[in-house]
Scaffold this active site. Structure first.
Site, PDB file in Angstrom:
ATOM      1  N   GLU A  20       0.852  -1.198   0.000  1.00 48.56           N
ATOM      2  CA  GLU A  20       0.000   0.000   0.000  1.00 48.56           C
ATOM      3  C   GLU A  20       0.880   1.238   0.000  1.00 48.56           C
ATOM      4  OE1 GLU A  20      -2.494   1.973   0.058  1.00 48.56           O
ATOM      5  OE2 GLU A  20      -4.367   1.040   0.709  1.00 48.56           O
ATOM      6  N   ASN A 153      -9.427   5.644   3.231  1.00 52.34           N
ATOM      7  CA  ASN A 153      -8.307   5.439   2.316  1.00 52.34           C
ATOM      8  C   ASN A 153      -8.074   6.674   1.471  1.00 52.34           C
ATOM      9  OD1 ASN A 153      -6.624   3.023   1.953  1.00 52.34           O
ATOM     10  ND2 ASN A 153      -8.574   1.910   1.978  1.00 52.34           N
ATOM     11  N   ASP A 201      -9.591   2.565  -3.316  1.00 53.06           N
ATOM     12  CA  ASP A 201      -8.501   2.420  -2.346  1.00 53.06           C
ATOM     13  C   ASP A 201      -7.570   3.625  -2.484  1.00 53.06           C
ATOM     14  OD1 ASP A 201      -6.577   1.321  -0.545  1.00 53.06           O
ATOM     15  OD2 ASP A 201      -7.149  -0.694  -1.120  1.00 53.06           O
TER      16      ASP A 201
END
Length: 294
Positions: A20, A153, A201
């Site tokens: 991420e 997010n 995301d």
């Protein structure tokens, strides 16, 4: 709208469970593997090796560089916000998620053009409304800006810092928030919503003001115009993209991916992908720590 692109290649091989937070810092890609607490770099060119920069004993959601202090980071980690030195020494600014009714952790985060660090939280068990958004000001103070979200997010900002894009992944919604000069939200609306089975995301805003979003579950990246029109859909060879990065020199889209909760052969899930695109974005903005004089 769907546009054909050349197939994605491998920027950096890896078996990251929850890669991420892709950011371009000092001429290379940095990203995290959240649940292992690792900060990683993949400098390129593709395919390149991944190198561990540091490891925490708590989940590491995202980092931003600290202005004027090479190798220092501000991080959304564990239950709060911390400053991290090159040797991994951690100075906690606040742990606002320590005593939440549902167990939570910090998740994605990024700095705005004014040097403030914004980061969201999420519940481990998906309890609706248990996530929040926090802003860390230059004096090190941490403020809850929004609550009632679930999986927060992708804080991403327009170049002037007057608008914030924010995803609630569990709800499939991207919010757009107007900000005043002090970082207070003065208005919020629904910018867009992903189709069933897909969760917005990590995201970034390119130099043309377009929003690029990794869509978990759909194996795609979406590019939206500032009015919310879906301009481009980029298909990827793995279903769980997590964040996107557009290096400032242009021409490449870098995408972190995850193999979390996948069964069977995960294939290339957990690697960092790249493909050619006609877009660029500024490097990761730094946290401007007004409390430090050296």
């Amino acid at each position: 709208m769907h546009q054909d692109h050349p197939p994605a290649g491998i920027w950096a091989h890896g078996d990251h469970e929850l890669g991420e937070g892709a950011r371009w810092v000092d001429g290379r890609l940095v990203f995290v593997d959240i649940l292992t607490g690792r900060l990683l770099e993949a400098p390129g060119p593709a395919p390149c090796a991944v190198r561990e920069l540091l490891r925490l004993d708590v989940p590491l959601g995202a980092v931003a560089p600290v202005h004027g202090r090479p190798g220092h980071w501000i991080a959304a980690a564990g239950t709060g916000i911390a400053l991290i030195a090159p040797d991994g020494h951690t100075e906690w600014l606040a742990r606002p998620e320590d005593h939440t009714p549902a167990p939570t952790r910090m998740n994605d985060g990024a700095c705005d053009p004014h040097g403030r660090f914004w980061a969201g939280s999420m519940p481990y068990d998906g309890t609706p409304g248990a996530g929040s958004l926090y802003r860390t000001d230059r004096d090190g103070s941490v403020h809850q800006v929004l609550d009632g979200l679930t999986i927060v997010n992708g804080p991403a900002f327009t170049p002037d810092g007057r608008q914030l894009y924010l995803a609630d992944s569990a709800a499939g919604v991207i919010h757009r928030c107007a900000l005043d000069t002090d970082g207070n939200i003065t208005a919020r609306d629904e910018f867009t919503r992903t189709a069933s089975g897909g969760s917005p995301d990590g995201m970034t805003v390119d130099t043309d003001g377009h929003l690029w979003v990794a869509v978990w579950g759909h194996g795609t990246v979406h590019r939206y115009t500032p009015d919310g029109t879906l301009l481009t859909t980029v298909s990827l060879p793995t279903p769980q993209p997590t964040s996107v990065c557009l290096p400032p020199h242009g021409g490449s889209l870098l995408v972190t991916t995850a193999r979390h909760a996948m069964t069977g052969d995960p294939g290339i899930a957990g690697s960092v992908l790249h493909l050619p695109v006609d877009a660029a974005a500024p490097p990761a903005r730094a946290y401007d720590d007004a409390t430090r004089t050296s």
